[in-house]
Design a protein around this motif. Structure first.
Motif, short mmCIF file in Angstrom:
data_model
loop_
_atom_site.label_atom_id
_atom_site.label_comp_id
_atom_site.label_asym_id
_atom_site.label_seq_id
_atom_site.Cartn_x
_atom_site.Cartn_y
_atom_site.Cartn_z
N SER A 164 0.99 -1.43 -0.16
CA SER A 164 0.47 0.19 -0.36
C SER A 164 0.86 1.70 -0.08
CB SER A 164 -0.73 0.13 1.31
OG SER A 164 -1.97 -1.05 0.72
N SER A 165 0.36 2.72 -0.04
CA SER A 165 1.46 3.67 -0.34
C SER A 165 1.21 3.79 1.38
CB SER A 165 0.27 4.79 -0.99
OG SER A 165 -0.79 5.29 -0.12
N GLU A 166 2.50 4.62 1.17
CA GLU A 166 2.52 5.25 2.78
C GLU A 166 1.47 6.04 3.53
OE1 GLU A 166 5.50 8.29 1.71
OE2 GLU A 166 7.66 6.39 1.05
N TYR A 167 0.77 6.52 2.90
CA TYR A 167 -0.37 7.32 3.26
C TYR A 167 -1.26 6.44 3.70
CZ TYR A 167 -5.02 10.22 3.54
OH TYR A 167 -6.12 10.85 4.20
N ALA A 168 -1.37 5.60 2.80
CA ALA A 168 -2.69 4.36 3.06
C ALA A 168 -1.95 3.63 4.34
CB ALA A 168 -2.93 3.15 2.19
N ARG A 169 -1.19 2.82 4.21
CA ARG A 169 -0.37 2.43 5.39
C ARG A 169 -0.58 2.93 6.93
NH1 ARG A 169 5.46 0.13 3.75
NH2 ARG A 169 5.21 -0.44 6.71
N LEU A 170 -0.06 4.60 7.22
CA LEU A 170 -0.38 5.31 8.44
C LEU A 170 -1.49 5.12 8.25
CD1 LEU A 170 2.91 7.98 7.02
CD2 LEU A 170 3.09 6.19 8.84
N SER A 171 -2.29 6.15 7.76
CA SER A 171 -3.66 6.06 7.46
C SER A 171 -3.94 4.62 8.78
CB SER A 171 -4.95 5.97 6.47
OG SER A 171 -4.41 7.08 6.06
N ALA A 172 -3.96 3.64 8.25
CA ALA A 172 -4.72 2.19 8.74
C ALA A 172 -4.21 2.54 10.24
CB ALA A 172 -3.61 1.27 8.06
N CYS A 173 -2.64 2.43 10.34
CA CYS A 173 -1.51 2.60 11.46
C CYS A 173 -1.98 3.39 12.51
CB CYS A 173 -0.04 2.72 11.21
SG CYS A 173 0.30 2.25 12.51
N LEU A 174 -2.51 4.75 12.31
CA LEU A 174 -2.89 5.32 12.97
C LEU A 174 -4.51 5.00 13.95
CD1 LEU A 174 -3.14 8.37 14.49
CD2 LEU A 174 -4.37 9.58 12.43
N LYS A 175 -5.37 4.36 13.01
CA LYS A 175 -6.47 4.10 12.69
C LYS A 175 -6.75 2.26 13.99
CE LYS A 175 -10.74 2.61 12.47
NZ LYS A 175 -11.85 3.35 13.42
N LEU A 176 -5.91 2.11 13.29
CA LEU A 176 -5.51 0.37 14.46
C LEU A 176 -4.98 0.56 15.23
CD1 LEU A 176 -5.99 -1.91 11.20
CD2 LEU A 176 -7.89 -1.62 13.05
N GLU A 177 -3.72 1.24 15.13
CA GLU A 177 -2.71 0.97 16.17
C GLU A 177 -3.12 2.36 17.31
OE1 GLU A 177 0.66 -1.44 15.72
OE2 GLU A 177 -0.30 -1.54 13.71
N GLY A 178 -2.92 3.60 17.15
CA GLY A 178 -2.85 4.64 17.63
C GLY A 178 -2.38 5.60 16.91
N PRO A 179 -1.79 6.67 17.82
CA PRO A 179 -0.63 7.78 17.15
C PRO A 179 0.24 7.15 18.18
CG PRO A 179 -2.28 8.93 19.39
CD PRO A 179 -2.74 7.67 18.21
N ALA A 180 0.78 6.70 18.57
CA ALA A 180 2.75 6.85 19.53
C ALA A 180 2.54 5.27 18.05
CB ALA A 180 2.26 5.89 20.59
N LYS A 181 2.15 4.65 17.94
CA LYS A 181 2.78 3.47 16.46
C LYS A 181 2.85 3.99 15.41
CE LYS A 181 3.19 -0.41 18.71
NZ LYS A 181 4.57 -1.49 18.74
N ALA A 182 1.59 5.11 14.98
CA ALA A 182 1.43 5.38 13.81
C ALA A 182 3.00 6.56 13.57
CB ALA A 182 0.59 6.50 13.21
N GLN A 183 3.40 7.67 14.72
CA GLN A 183 4.33 8.18 14.46
C GLN A 183 5.57 7.52 14.61
OE1 GLN A 183 5.52 9.88 18.95
NE2 GLN A 183 6.78 11.43 17.82
N GLU A 184 6.01 5.62 15.07
CA GLU A 184 6.38 5.15 15.08
C GLU A 184 7.02 4.49 13.24
OE1 GLU A 184 6.64 1.42 17.85
OE2 GLU A 184 6.31 3.67 19.43
N LEU A 185 5.82 4.66 12.73
CA LEU A 185 5.97 3.71 11.55
C LEU A 185 6.70 5.03 10.77
CD1 LEU A 185 5.26 1.50 8.72
CD2 LEU A 185 3.13 2.82 9.06
N TRP A 186 5.47 6.17 11.27
CA TRP A 186 6.30 7.49 10.06
C TRP A 186 7.65 7.90 10.06
CZ3 TRP A 186 3.17 11.38 8.17
CH2 TRP A 186 4.06 12.69 7.37
N THR A 187 8.26 7.17 11.06
CA THR A 187 9.40 7.39 11.78
C THR A 187 9.95 6.25 10.49
OG1 THR A 187 9.59 7.85 13.21
CG2 THR A 187 11.86 7.16 12.76
N GLU A 188 10.16 4.70 10.48
CA GLU A 188 10.36 4.05 9.70
C GLU A 188 10.21 4.42 8.47
OE1 GLU A 188 8.81 -0.55 8.44
OE2 GLU A 188 8.55 0.00 11.18
#
Length: 166
Positions: A83-107
């Protein structure tokens, strides 16, 4: 033709549905058909290009119909590596919350900001974890602040009790 016949034709001719069609099928009582289309096309690129709002609507409709697994599965598909970065980050934010989405953004270290939605999403993610410097960096880099980004900034600065750049 009946709805099941149309669904069969879509499957036969490999015409993937969008989230709005899946949601409408569920709302009209054609859950079995919606699930069948979902299973057939869950890896289709068009479903991964849907907006988070469309996914949320589908998720709400599925939950209302007792199909919460399907709503979650849509977000899970968005989180996949292809999936696109946008899709992956949106899903991570929805499913795992902002802290995990922040980690994924950094990754992921997103670099292609041709889609302004990525700025909005980054601002939402970093505002949710009160990372003001990163929010400012993203908002300064945006060609033009969207309504969502502006509201997120206002909310963040109100929480921080700081004057914002707006």
């Amino acid at each position: 033709p009946s709805v099941p016949e149309i669904v069969e034709l879509m499957e036969f001719y490999a015409v993937p549905p969008d989230c709005a069609l899946l949601a409408k099928l569920v709302q009209l009582g054609y859950s079995k058909e919606a699930l069948g289309l979902w299973e057939t096309f869950k890896n289709a690129k068009c479903l991964k290009r849907e907006s988070p709002e469309a996914l949320q609507k589908l998720e709400q409709v599925c939950e209302a119909a007792g199909l919460s697994d399907m709503g979650t599965a849509v977000w899970e598909a968005w989180r996949s590596d292809n999936s696109s970065e946008y899709a992956r980050l949106s899903a991570c934010l929805k499913l795992e919350g902002p802290a995990k989405a922040q980690e994924l953004w950094t990754e992921l270290a997103p670099s292609d900001f041709s889609d302004v939605r990525l700025y909005d999403l980054g601002i939402r993610i970093f505002a949710a974890v009160d990372d003001v410097p990163m929010v400012r960096k993203l908002s300064d880099a945006m060609p033009r602040l969207t309504r969502d980004a502006s509201q997120t900034l206002l909310d963040l600065y109100a929480r921080q009790d700081q004057p914002g750049p707006l």
